[in-house]
Write an enzyme that holds these catalytic residues in place. Structure first.
Site, PDB file in Angstrom:
ATOM      1  N   ASP A   1       0.830  -1.207   0.000  1.00 13.46           N
ATOM      2  CA  ASP A   1       0.000   0.000   0.000  1.00 13.46           C
ATOM      3  C   ASP A   1       0.863   1.256   0.000  1.00 13.46           C
ATOM      4  OD1 ASP A   1      -2.273   1.452  -0.171  1.00 13.46           O
ATOM      5  OD2 ASP A   1      -3.038   1.005   1.827  1.00 13.46           O
ATOM      6  N   TYR A   2       1.948   1.226  -0.763  1.00 12.41           N
ATOM      7  CA  TYR A   2       2.756   2.430  -0.971  1.00 12.41           C
ATOM      8  C   TYR A   2       2.157   3.238  -2.126  1.00 12.41           C
ATOM      9  CZ  TYR A   2       6.442   0.438   2.029  1.00 12.41           C
ATOM     10  OH  TYR A   2       7.155  -0.072   3.088  1.00 12.41           O
TER      11      TYR A   2
END
Lengths: 126, 739
Positions: free
Chosen positions: B398-399
């Site tokens: 979830d970057y």
């Protein structure tokens, strides 16, 4: 020894409570510290926990040795924490703040423990 | 990220803490075991077709071909027609191209999104005299019976005689910039059900028409994208809908999206207008299902609202609207950050997020893998990408990029000026790219990363990109000795938690047998607050987070036991898992359990402070750090959520960005201590602070009215940061300039 706490004063009650607290903290250290050591982490908590349990037990039994064991553990804690994080106040806070506060209370119990030991010696002499 | 959970106070002596900590259990989140479902092979990696039998599990969502739920087309608008992008009328110069000295004409003030204002009345010398000039109530806050999902995150814009803004639920208003008096208000009647993860409206867009003559209604327009997926145009002078735009001033952006429910897809950022093309992106709720609605990026004619093009990742050669029962390709990376337009190059810079089902990548197409967690420069004439720069390969952490790109000029090798773009990321890696071709201007290294990881059939890439020419906005990888607490007891708890997890640095691959630590986490590094850049001094201001996460993949069976199901599942109940938390990831073999890396019994983060920082980088002299210090005090935070009242600048998690001014000041809220502060741009010294009526999780802005400088911040608070929610825009000025 059954009469060690026969007629307890308030300070003797508080000493007893402090001893129980130190036993509980020590047990937490031993159980958690053993898990941590098995996971490859620091062994400080396990070693310190054993000393703390002994310290608390002796204090509950009214033995001055308990207080000195605690102060020994506290000295070990300071040396270890300075070795681990140096003179960083933020990092020393969790490691030393609470134990030192407890240490002050433990120092205050030394006269109480001494009195208990004296009373026990006298009673033993009767 | 949750607000900071700090710190031993004198009030909590070890005696008081011992009984609680002694009750602490050491059970990790989630469960172990191997996946029960087999990993789908390449043949299963395709989107379901119209004839694919629908899943009968009560934990699965409907077919992508199922009809949209009632309310998805919020205003029941007819379909919008298409037009040839070549027929878009020539755009007249916009206010945001060269804002008047006292204006703040776009979300980031100007077309470059610098967040720099040339105003200089307020200086480090007089900032301590700032007082509240006026407060404006938007009227949007949680009503009884409604879950608090509020975080307005709004930044007003100021053009001429108006301050234009939106409420957290997208009502649009024009205020008198000197008094805060409401000049008009346009209510859009958005339903509570339309709120996705967060009720946010980061701002509106000011657009001047080339087709409607000056003096006529809708010559100047306010454009807005809404949570319920409408693109709305109102007249800047009156607030009335622009009849010539879309259908009575509105366009239904759910057209062509396929199956959906209210709250699944939403817009929270102001759409940029590039050469007459208004470009829209949208967030798709994280963690729901592999075949979530598309992350398609679309262009519309800013004059007529007609459809121009789509960039649909898995249909790269088809830029038209889907017809009949068809829809844009499902599960593709969505972009929820504010986009940046570039009229000169005819590009829009799209910061992308991740494909749906963030933590499992085996079902993603090669096209998706090329463009997720990247900057994509799309040609606004065609809808085709001209270049792509990826900031994390095959992202399963979830970057996704939350920041808006800022445009600037960089000195090139031969003394000429290179048009550059600064792209902050959640990784704390800041990439500086040539915006003509996306090539790095400052060095980027591909460094080895843990590979292939532990999930069968879902290998990680052997390398990841690192921006070595820019200071990293992160702390070194976590160590056991970084664990913190208010006593050795809770510190021990966190040390065990640390050792129980997989952790091999920033790219620790996801695991199902035990948790893994993710640092920087999805709130780490730079988020939607973006950066501010002073082109005069060359100083770049960045605020960032140190907030690790503790994640674990769970088997489908375990996910079902946890009750995880996608939002469009008919059995879904609110609170049954959602974005930024536990997610069903329906359609993949795993669900995901996401928690902060914290002591769940005290509510304190496990890692040592600081949890939030602010940094000034000198971009003109070798990208050196000029100053850097923790951002946010402990006054409103503490163990068990209790405020400590301590003025210690411990550094709290922060959300929301900064403003930098010619007066030599940085204005920023963001921290969870609910304060706004003025910081000396050159020294980092905090010269003024004031307590806000709610959390300052919004980008402030500054403008001039009646010859005086004002500083405005939406003190809307943030539900997930656990700061107080309010509906108040607070505006400050020096004394005697009160409205």
């Amino acid at each position: 020894m059954p009469n060690t706490y026969g007629n307890r004063t308030l300070t003797e009650w508080l000493t007893l409570v402090l001893g129980v607290v130190i036993v509980l903290v020590g047990l937490f250290f031993v159980i958690g510290g053993a898990q941590l050591a098995m996971l490859g982490g620091s062994v400080y908590y396990l070693i310190c926990g054993v000393v703390l349990v002994a310290s608390g037990v002796f204090m509950v039994l009214g033995r001055t040795l308990g207080a000195f064991l605690y102060l020994g553990a506290l000295a070990y804690t300071w040396v270890w924490s300075l070795w681990e994080v140096g003179f960083s106040p933020v990092d020393l806070l969790p490691r030393d703040f609470g134990p030192t506060l407890l240490g002050i209370l433990v120092v205050l119990t030394i006269p109480v423990l001494r009195r208990l030991e004296t009373r026990r010696t006298l009673r033993g002499a009767v | 990220m949750r607000r900071s959970h700090l710190l031993a106070t004198a009030a909590c002596v070890t005696l008081a803490c011992a009984p609680l900590a002694a009750n602490a259990q050491f059970a990790p989140a989630g469960s172990g075991g191997s996946p029960t479902a087999s990993v789908p092979g390449p043949g299963n990696a395709d989107e379901p077709t119209a004839t694919t039998p629908a899943s009968t599990s009560r934990f699965s969502g409907p077919s992508p071909y199922a009809p949209q739920a009632p309310g998805v087309n919020a205003a029941n608008l007819p379909d919008i027609g298409s037009m040839d992008p070549n027929d878009v009328p020539q755009m007249v110069p916009q206010q945001s191209a060269a804002p008047a000295q006292g204006d703040w004409s776009a979300y980031g003030r100007d077309d470059s999104q610098t967040r720099y204002s040339p105003l200089s009345e307020i200086t480090p010398q007089n900032a301590d005299q700032l007082k509240v000039a006026f407060v404006y109530h938007t009227g949007s806050y949680p009503r009884p019976g409604q879950t608090n999902k509020w975080a307005a995150e709004t930044t007003p814009i100021k053009v001429g005689d108006g301050l234009y803004m939106c409420s957290a639920q997208n009502d649009i208003m024009k205020l008198d910039p000197a008094t805060g008096k409401e000049i008009w208000r346009h209510n859009i009647n958005e339903k509570y059900e339309a709120i996705p993860y967060t009720a946010a409206c980061k701002g509106v867009t000011y657009f001047t028409s080339s087709q409607v003559p000056e003096g006529q209604p809708c010559h100047n327009r306010i454009l807005e994208g809404t949570l319920d997926m409408r693109l709305i145009a109102v007249d800047a002078a009156t607030g009335n809908l622009c009849e010539g735009f879309g259908h009575g001033g509105q366009v239904n952006l759910m057209q062509g999206m396929g199956e959906s429910v209210p709250g699944f897809v939403s817009m929270t950022t102001p759409p940029p207008v590039v050469n007459g093309v208004v470009v829209v992106n949208h967030e798709v709720l994280d963690g729901q299902r592999r075949w979530a609605p598309s992350g398609v990026i679309r262009g519309y004619d800013a004059e007529s609202g007609k459809f121009l093009w789509a960039w649909d990742v898995n249909n790269p050669n088809d830029h038209s609207q889907p017809t009949g029962n068809n829809h844009y390709s499902r599960g593709t990376p969505n972009s929820w950050a504010a986009m940046t337009g570039d009229n000169a190059l005819g590009l829009v810079y799209v910061p992308t997020g991740n494909s749906a089902s963030d933590y499992y990548s085996a079902l993603r197409s090669p096209e998706e893998n090329k463009v997720s967690s990247a900057v994509v420069a799309i040609d606004v004439k065609t809808g085709a990408p001209r270049w792509v720069f990826q900031t994390a390969h095959k992202d399963v952490w979830d970057y996704d990029i939350g920041s808006q790109a800022t445009l600037m000029d960089m000195p090139g090798p031969d003394g000429q000026t290179v048009p550059a773009l600064i792209m902050p990321t959640k990784r704390g890696q800041t990439f500086v790219l040539d915006r003509r071709d996306g090539k790095p201007i400052l060095p980027v290294e591909e460094r080895p990363a843990p590979s292939p990881g532990v999930i069968p059939g879902d290998p990680r890439t052997p390398t990841q990109p690192w921006s070595t020419g820019m200071p990293a906005l992160r702390v070194p990888d976590l160590k056991e000795t970084d664990m913190w607490g208010m006593s050795p007891l809770d510190q021990l708890f966190c040390r065990i938690k640390f050792r129980r997890a997989n952790y091999t640095g920033e790219f620790t691959p996801p695991s199902v047998d035990k948790p893994w630590i993710e640092y920087p986490g999805y709130n780490g590094g730079s988020d939607w607050g973006s950066m501010s850049y002073d082109p005069q001094s060359g100083i770049l201001i960045a605020n960032w987070n140190i907030t690790p996460m503790y994640d674990q993949l769970v088997t489908r069976k375990k996910a079902d036991q946890l009750g995880l199901m996608p939002i469009d599942d008919p059995n879904y109940k609110p609170g049954g898992g959602g974005a930024e938390g536990n997610g069903a990831m329906d359609g993949t073999p795993y669900g995901i359990v996401v928690t902060p890396f914290w002591n769940q019994y005290t509510g304190m983060m496990c890692n040592r402070p600081p949890y939030g920082m602010i940094t000034a980088i000198d971009m003109k002299h070798g990208q050196k750090v000029l100053w850097q210090h923790p951002l946010g005090t402990a006054r409103a935070n503490g163990p068990w959520g209790l405020p400590t009242g301590l003025p210690w600048e411990i550094g709290t998690p922060n959300n929301g960005g900064s403003v930098v001014t010619a007066g030599g000041l940085v204005f920023i809220g963001a921290a969870t201590d609910n304060q706004i502060r003025a910081i000396d741009e050159h020294t980092g010294k905090v010269v003024w602070s004031a307590v806000l009526p709610g959390g300052g999780q919004a980008n402030p802005m500054t403008y001039e009215a009646n010859g005086h400088q004002y500083v405005a911040i939406m003190a809307g608070g943030h539900h997930f940061m656990m700061t107080p929610v309010s509906d108040q825009l607070v505006v400050y000025a020096l004394p005697d300039h009160k409205g």
